[in-house]
Motif scaffolding. Sequence first.
Motif, short mmCIF file in Angstrom:
data_model
loop_
_atom_site.label_atom_id
_atom_site.label_comp_id
_atom_site.label_asym_id
_atom_site.label_seq_id
_atom_site.Cartn_x
_atom_site.Cartn_y
_atom_site.Cartn_z
N LEU A 62 0.81 -1.21 0.00
CA LEU A 62 0.00 0.00 0.00
C LEU A 62 0.85 1.27 0.00
N TYR A 63 2.12 1.15 0.34
CA TYR A 63 3.03 2.30 0.30
C TYR A 63 4.46 1.79 0.29
N ASP A 64 5.36 2.71 -0.02
CA ASP A 64 6.79 2.39 -0.10
C ASP A 64 7.48 2.93 1.15
N PRO A 65 7.92 2.05 2.08
CA PRO A 65 8.58 2.54 3.30
C PRO A 65 9.80 3.39 3.03
N ALA A 66 10.46 3.20 1.89
CA ALA A 66 11.66 3.97 1.58
C ALA A 66 11.36 5.45 1.40
N ARG A 67 10.11 5.80 1.13
CA ARG A 67 9.73 7.21 0.95
C ARG A 67 9.40 7.89 2.28
N HIS A 68 9.47 7.16 3.36
CA HIS A 68 9.05 7.69 4.66
C HIS A 68 10.16 7.51 5.68
N GLU A 69 10.02 8.19 6.81
CA GLU A 69 10.98 8.04 7.89
C GLU A 69 10.24 7.88 9.21
#
Length: 396
Positions: free
Chosen positions: A4-11
């Motif tokens: 559902l989302y890309d963890p690499a785009r978040h912190e």
Amino acid sequence: MAALYDPARHERLGDVEWSASRARDAIAEICRDAEAAFDRERLWPLHPGDDEPGTPADGILRGLYVGAAGMLHAFARLIDAGVYVPSIDCAAIAGGLYEPALASPDEEGAGASLMAGTSGILLVAHRLAPSSDAADALAGTIAANVKHPSNELLLGAPGTMLAARAMHRRTGERRFGELWRASARTLLARQNPDRLWTQDLYGKRLRYLGAAHGFAGNLRALTGAPEWLEDPARVHERAVATARARAIIDGPLASWPALDTGSRTGSPPRVQWCHGAAGIVTSLAAIAEGDERHSALLLAGGELVWRAGPLAGNPGLCHGTAGNGFAFLALLARTSDELWLTRARAFAMHALEQAARLRATAGRGRYTLFTGDIAAALLAAACLHGDAGFPGIDDL
């Protein structure tokens, strides 16, 4: 189930607790830095991250999205919130933007658009120093944008519909209502049978779902004045059905792809205001208030924004932490559940820390409404009182 989302785009969310006094201090620090960076001739310096194709030849950005008008609009909102009073003459600066913008637009094809063109500039100038000349010029730019081919918020008629609605509130003049209706008729006539729109942007024809360039942004414009629609119930009903049909749902979470065809690269959906759950929630949270299924879908989108966490290295509105924080405030307004205010405040403190960290690393700030440091200040100010109005969209 697809991701559902890309963890690499978040912190990871920081552990700094909400403090109203600390938030006020950080807001003032961001604003003082912005004032110190202002130059009377060059306005605010162009950040490398905002130097894209279409930057005007003179390198001076004047528009609402990434230019001086956006910074002045942000200052006006912070003044209204009672958190900062700038020392620069915002009204005089805003009044001097329009004529140069005609000669050197912020973006090719921007024309009369709200975000990158002259409508946004005139709207801010009129807010800070109302005049009949500014109102007349703005009526002309909105009229010029009624049939813009892009069918999206940033450049097309949906954006100038927001301007028309704002001017009608300010002046009560019938002509702005008529301009809104003309734009709405064009927009609805171009809606595809599956309730989406085709966006004609930068030589490409695509169908976006999100707030900046697609379905959600168009619905935010259309539902902002339901009394002017011929059949508002039908518009709302179709919006709710489309949001549900296009959602990717996994248990308590909901996400949305950027395009009707999904990702062009095979990567997971983005979770931002411009593309993804945050923008869908902020755009559609004020409609269909009694629809429990719609509420559940929006809450699932908000839960995804929370679990994904802040956007990595970006405190901004369009594709940054502050923009996602406003999704929580939209859910607070819809549900009155204080959980969403708590979450918005957590993102606000993180965005303020991000802005300070990036400023220290680069030795300079980033001075735009939608991509810059001032977004963190706006979210923090909104969290003081739970103000859900999205900057540059709901507070014009």
